[in-house]
Design an enzyme around this catalytic site. Structure first.
Site, short mmCIF file in Angstrom:
data_model
loop_
_atom_site.label_atom_id
_atom_site.label_comp_id
_atom_site.label_asym_id
_atom_site.label_seq_id
_atom_site.Cartn_x
_atom_site.Cartn_y
_atom_site.Cartn_z
N ASP A 41 38.80 34.87 110.04
CA ASP A 41 37.43 34.83 109.71
C ASP A 41 36.62 33.88 110.68
O ASP A 41 35.63 33.86 110.71
CB ASP A 41 37.09 34.59 108.37
CG ASP A 41 37.44 33.20 108.04
OD1 ASP A 41 38.14 32.54 108.52
OD2 ASP A 41 37.26 33.08 106.81
N ASP A 173 11.36 20.39 138.48
CA ASP A 173 10.18 20.16 137.65
C ASP A 173 9.73 18.61 137.54
O ASP A 173 10.72 17.95 137.97
CB ASP A 173 10.39 21.00 136.12
CG ASP A 173 11.41 20.56 135.67
OD1 ASP A 173 11.97 19.21 135.78
OD2 ASP A 173 12.05 21.28 135.08
N LYS A 196 5.93 23.85 137.52
CA LYS A 196 6.15 25.10 137.27
C LYS A 196 5.53 25.29 135.67
O LYS A 196 5.14 24.34 135.02
CB LYS A 196 7.70 25.35 136.83
CG LYS A 196 8.35 24.46 135.78
CD LYS A 196 9.84 24.93 135.86
CE LYS A 196 10.75 24.14 134.69
NZ LYS A 196 12.15 24.33 134.59
N ARG A 198 6.36 27.17 132.10
CA ARG A 198 7.44 27.96 131.41
C ARG A 198 6.75 29.19 130.64
O ARG A 198 5.90 29.00 129.90
CB ARG A 198 8.10 27.06 130.70
CG ARG A 198 9.52 27.96 129.82
CD ARG A 198 10.29 26.79 129.05
NE ARG A 198 11.10 26.18 130.15
CZ ARG A 198 12.20 26.86 130.70
NH1 ARG A 198 12.71 27.90 130.42
NH2 ARG A 198 12.87 26.13 131.59
N GLY A 229 17.74 31.25 136.35
CA GLY A 229 16.36 31.60 136.91
C GLY A 229 15.28 30.80 137.46
O GLY A 229 14.52 30.72 138.14
N THR A 230 15.65 29.17 136.90
CA THR A 230 14.88 28.20 137.63
C THR A 230 15.06 27.88 138.96
O THR A 230 14.15 27.87 139.63
CB THR A 230 14.99 27.07 136.82
OG1 THR A 230 14.48 26.99 135.33
CG2 THR A 230 14.42 25.83 137.48
#
Length: 315
Positions: A41, A173, A196, A198, A229-230
């Site tokens: 489990d 950033d 940047k 967000r 992505g950044t």
């Protein structure tokens, strides 16, 4: 000192046994015998297979993906050591999961990093050693010693002979400016900052570039890369501002979640440097360079065993 642990021991969780083995080898210590299994489990079952009474236990377990599974395993390992009368218990957590949840963005959200700190202390952790925390204020969530080491000297040394003259160090950033400044100091290079906005947990937008990157190669630094992505946004902004190849990326924690490699390859980065703070599953990527932090963590443990100072490890 009365009650002080008299022997050190390294205990490995399943999150990164290779790193634990490298640390133990650097210290010329065997890994402490332990059985870790999962019930059907999903529950974890742990058995320490040798005495730990009064030993100075160092449990190596980054809370890397799957974060919850590795976190509960770490808690169980600590509890097992405490119930077996271990001396001081130090959690070696190179990558601290939930570090991005260090504050609330709204009124009905948890501060999960604080919750993790409470859990670690509740089960009996006496000290935490981590590397490049995403948010420095996380140390304030603990009422026990926290040593947040940095991999910047290790990565900067690996990059020193690779970077071409005139390279600019780029902070993705405002939050990484201090880290970028440390790279710049070690590599004798200027600092550029990207501002940047967000949009979501996986999407950002670069609003402007502060600093001159025209006709300069760039080294983009960060504490972690998860989806990529950044970094892709940063590469696009730098090229638009006139940066020239090579564009190199360095980050302490290479989570590199599914799809990240494809994004970074499509963005055309020339090299990616990460540490082995978590296991790197990607095998066939010539641009990827993995630098070990096992010697850094081994030095930290050696100093803790001797009640020494860790300040020299920041130099």
């Amino acid at each position: 000192m009365e009650g002080r642990a008299i022997k050190p021991a390294i205990l490995a969780g399943t999150a990164h046994p290779a790193l634990a083995a490298a640390i133990a080898q650097a210290l010329d210590l065997p890994l402490s015998a332990c059985r870790i299994e999962r019930f059907p489990d999903g529950e974890v079952a742990i058995e320490l297979r040798e005495p730990v009474r009064r030993k100075d236990m160092f449990i190596v377990q980054p809370t890397a993906p799957p974060v919850n599974e590795h976190l509960v395993e770490l808690l169980a390992l600590v509890d097992a050591c405490r119930r077996a009368a271990a001396g001081r218990i130090t959690a070696i957590v190179p990558y601290f999961g939930y570090a991005r949840s260090d504050k609330r963005a709204g009124h009905r959200e948890p501060i999960t990093a604080s919750m993790v700190a409470v859990l670690l202390q509740a089960v009996g952790v006496d000290q935490v050693v981590t590397v490049d925390l995403h948010a420095a204020q996380i140390e304030g969530f603990f009422h026990i010693p926290v040593d947040s080491l940095t991999a910047v000297p290790v990565l900067a040394a690996a990059l020193h002979d690779y970077l071409p003259p005139g390279t600019a160090i780029v902070s993705p950033d405002a939050g990484r400016v201090r880290m970028a400044s440390e790279y710049a100091h070690r590599l004798d290079a200027p600092v550029v900052v990207l501002h940047k906005q967000r949009i979501s947990g996986t999407e950002t937008h670069i609003t402007h570039v502060v600093g001159d990157v025209r006709d300069r190669p760039c080294l983009i630094i960060d504490d972690m890369i998860s989806t990529g992505g950044t970094i892709v946004e940063a590469v696009t902004a730098l090229r638009s501002a006139g940066a020239r190849p090579p564009i190199i990326v360095a980050a302490t924690h290479g989570l590199l979640l599914p799809g990240a490699q494809e994004k970074l390859v499509a963005a055309g980065i020339d090299a990616l440097y990460v540490t082995d703070s978590i296991p790197i599953a990607i095998q066939s990527w010539p641009q990827l360079h993995v630098v070990s932090i096992a010697p850094l963590l081994a030095q930290a443990i050696q100093r803790l065993i001797g009640d020494g100072s860790l300040s020299e490890l920041w130099r």
